[in-house]
Design an enzyme around this catalytic site. Sequence first.
Site, PDB file in Angstrom:
ATOM      1  CE1 TYR A 146     -31.087  17.636 -25.298  1.00 58.17           C
ATOM      2  CE2 TYR A 146     -31.322  15.326 -25.842  1.00 58.17           C
ATOM      3  CZ  TYR A 146     -30.835  16.317 -25.018  1.00 58.17           C
ATOM      4  OH  TYR A 146     -30.091  15.979 -23.921  1.00 58.17           O
ATOM      5  CE  LYS A 195     -32.701  25.047 -11.647  1.00 53.87           C
ATOM      6  NZ  LYS A 195     -32.109  24.663 -10.351  1.00 53.87           N
ATOM      7  CG  ASP A 227     -31.340  21.585  -8.698  1.00 49.71           C
ATOM      8  OD1 ASP A 227     -32.553  21.286  -8.656  1.00 49.71           O
ATOM      9  OD2 ASP A 227     -30.923  22.712  -8.382  1.00 49.71           O
ATOM     10  CG  ASP A 251     -29.985  12.573 -23.057  1.00 51.99           C
ATOM     11  OD1 ASP A 251     -29.750  11.354 -23.009  1.00 51.99           O
ATOM     12  OD2 ASP A 251     -29.276  13.376 -23.681  1.00 51.99           O
ATOM     13  CG  ASP A 255     -26.821   8.315 -19.835  1.00 53.53           C
ATOM     14  OD1 ASP A 255     -27.742   7.794 -20.501  1.00 53.53           O
ATOM     15  OD2 ASP A 255     -25.689   8.550 -20.303  1.00 53.53           O
TER      16      ASP A 255
HETATM   17  C1  IPM Z   1     -30.137   8.744 -25.784  1.00 53.50           C
HETATM   18  C2  IPM Z   1     -28.963   9.365 -26.496  1.00 53.50           C
HETATM   19  C3  IPM Z   1     -29.507  10.248 -27.606  1.00 53.50           C
HETATM   20  C4  IPM Z   1     -30.434  11.251 -26.983  1.00 53.50           C
HETATM   21  C5  IPM Z   1     -28.412  10.928 -28.436  1.00 53.50           C
HETATM   22  C6  IPM Z   1     -27.477   9.922 -29.036  1.00 53.50           C
HETATM   23  C7  IPM Z   1     -28.993  11.823 -29.500  1.00 53.50           C
HETATM   24  O1  IPM Z   1     -28.183  10.077 -25.598  1.00 53.50           O
HETATM   25  O2  IPM Z   1     -30.890   7.985 -26.433  1.00 53.50           O
HETATM   26  O3  IPM Z   1     -30.297   9.003 -24.601  1.00 53.50           O
HETATM   27  O4  IPM Z   1     -29.994  12.232 -26.426  1.00 53.50           O
HETATM   28  O5  IPM Z   1     -31.649  11.034 -27.025  1.00 53.50           O
HETATM   29 MG    MG Z   2     -28.700   9.769 -23.583  1.00 55.31          MG
END
Ligand code: IPM
Ligand code: MG
Length: 364
Positions: A146, A195, A227, A251, A255
């Site tokens: 990133y 990985k 994975d 990231d 989620d």
């Molecule tokens: C998170 C979000 C951010 C990230 C995005 C919005 C840049 O997905 O905080 O997880 O990838 O860090």
């Molecule tokens: Mg995120």
Amino acid sequence: MEYKVTLIPGDGIGPEIIGEAKKVLETVGEQYGHVFNFTEVLMGGASIDAYGEPLTAETLETAKNSDAVLLGAVGGDVGKTSWYSLPPEKRPEAGLLGIRKGLELFANVRPALLFDELKGACPLKDEISKGGFDFVVMRELTGGLYFGDRYTKEVNGLMTAVDTLTYNEDEIRRIAKWGFEFAMKRRKKVTSVDKANVLDSSRLWRKVVAEVAKDYPEVTLENMLVDNCAMQLVKDPSQFDVILTENMFGDILSDEASMVTGSIGMLPSASLGKTKLGLYEPSHGSAPDIAGQDKANPIATILSAGMMLRYSFDLTKEADAIDAAVKKVLESGYRTGDIYSEGKTLVGTKKMGELICDAIKGLK
Ligand code: IPM
Ligand code: MG
């Protein structure tokens, strides 16, 4: 004590949930004798609308000069706002990446906890979720893909896009230490996710993590490929204590981790660095579809404020009070729409905030 808190409501449901977290902090202040001095600034889409950029130097300066930052959410609907016709470095998310980098917040802590009261919301089969689970994702936040060089250009007549993934050993070492330190205060297990069967950055990651592990003989270190980890998170999330991983894997996995709890509206996060100044935000996004309707769940932001008291201000008793108040309100059957189930009492954002404030007063 007095504390300077920068509030960044952001976009979408951000202003509503930050409003409730602010009320909760004020209640804690009244009950426990602290003063929180709030300075509100814009970031993300709201800042683009006002100043033409997602993070101004002034906003970053205000954040740097405070004791902690509490953020709602940034970003909007890609198809519906003009923010996304701007170049990538001018879009709302660039503000978020910029403030994390600007404050040198390299350690992102995202707890994934299955609340007893919300077990029904867990999308996993009962036999998997019945014992509960409680782990944290320790995500490296200011390196890797990133933040590497990126460009798109024509090569041999073909449009070609390049993103670079770089880690140096110092960046890996400092986040690994955080992972092990957290594990020491928990169930003493680190699962380092990489990985390494493909990526050089992962092979260096694995090597440095193994070196750091030597300083924590009480902690069990396990290496897992990303994975496989994605699969294990739905197969048996209770095996995890601290998942230590690089930026992009963290990231994605965080989620997934929040989804298996069934209640992304409940999960807070902390971004920490070398100093006590941290940035606290819910793990969820700006939910533009329900913005301004008093429907959003403010609990993740309220619990993030609790993490701020715990990690930036060392106010353990006060942070415990916030956690206990949330639990009490859930036990009493109150739910926002995202965690509602039959037989419970449906409430809006504001009411949920008020109930938590009342519960804090009741605990004293
Ligand atoms: C998170 C979000 C951010 C990230 C995005 C919005 C840049 O997905 O905080 O997880 O990838 O860090
Ligand atoms: Mg995120």
